[in-house]
Enzyme design. Structure first.
Site, short mmCIF file in Angstrom:
data_model
loop_
_atom_site.label_atom_id
_atom_site.label_comp_id
_atom_site.label_asym_id
_atom_site.label_seq_id
_atom_site.Cartn_x
_atom_site.Cartn_y
_atom_site.Cartn_z
CE1 TYR A 16 62.36 -11.74 -49.07
CE2 TYR A 16 61.20 -12.66 -50.95
CZ TYR A 16 61.88 -12.83 -49.76
OH TYR A 16 62.07 -14.10 -49.27
CG HIS A 21 68.37 -8.11 -48.80
ND1 HIS A 21 69.70 -7.76 -48.63
CD2 HIS A 21 68.37 -9.45 -49.03
CE1 HIS A 21 70.45 -8.85 -48.75
NE2 HIS A 21 69.67 -9.88 -49.00
CE1 TYR A 65 62.53 -14.97 -54.09
CE2 TYR A 65 62.68 -16.76 -55.69
CZ TYR A 65 61.92 -15.90 -54.91
OH TYR A 65 60.56 -15.98 -54.95
CG ASN A 67 71.21 -16.35 -51.00
OD1 ASN A 67 71.36 -15.15 -50.75
ND2 ASN A 67 70.85 -17.21 -50.07
#
Length: 192
Positions: A16, A21, A65, A67
């Protein structure tokens, strides 16, 4: 000493790094580096403390993470007893072009899962957010690939400029306040 909770949203893991993001992580890292701080692994987040101009910044990059970002934010907000108006969440935003930053004292999650979780944990949408425009240059049905994709070589110089400006926004937010900072930053079209 006035305390601030600076929260960069992103996902942990090498895959990532340098993705659209994860721009929240990148901004908070830049702010901490600028002020000579360093991150340690702590409860639900990588955490750094920065002292600047009589202010204490608790800077976190949640390890939960995207969420589940609200878990880390709520834990550190409660632990450090920080006022909700002294939170600043830095987040990627598809609805804004790459040339824009937008600071707001509140507002909806706009479909962003990290913001949705924070909103659920806080029970309100009224907390400050710095939205980092990432644009929406993707084909239909390719949104996830775009958001989780890396910046193109053409985008990188402008992204770096905006990361530096975002670190200044954190400073301004803590000194002259959100209204004056919004007036200064929201109207700028960033370009090289």
């Amino acid at each position: 000493m006035t305390k601030f909770l600076i929260v960069g949203l992103g996902n942990i893991g090498n895959e990532y790094e340098n993705t659209r993001h994860n721009i929240g992580f990148d901004v908070v890292n830049a702010f901490v580096r600028k002020h000579g701080g360093s991150f340690q692994s702590d409860r639900l987040a990588y955490k750094a403390e920065v002292r600047w101009k009589g202010r204490l910044f608790i800077c976190i990059c949640p390890t939960t993470y995207m969420n589940r970002s609200g878990q880390a934010l709520k834990y550190w907000l409660d632990k450090e007893k920080i006022a909700i108006e002294n939170i600043l969440v830095i987040v990627d935003d598809l609805a804004l072009p790459l040339s824009k930053l937008r600071l707001r004292p509140g507002g909806s999650d706009a479909g962003h899962n990290g913001l949705r979780d924070i909103q659920a944990m806080l029970g309100t949408t009224e907390y400050p957010k710095l939205r980092f425009g990432i644009g929406s240059n993707f084909a239909r049905g390719r949104q996830v690939d775009f958001v989780l994709g890396k910046w193109t070589p053409e985008e990188v110089p402008l992204v770096k400029l905006k990361i530096d400006k975002s670190a200044e926004v954190i400073e301004s937010f803590s000194t002259i306040g959100i209204a004056a900072t919004m007036n200064a930053i929201n109207k700028i079209d960033f370009s090289l």
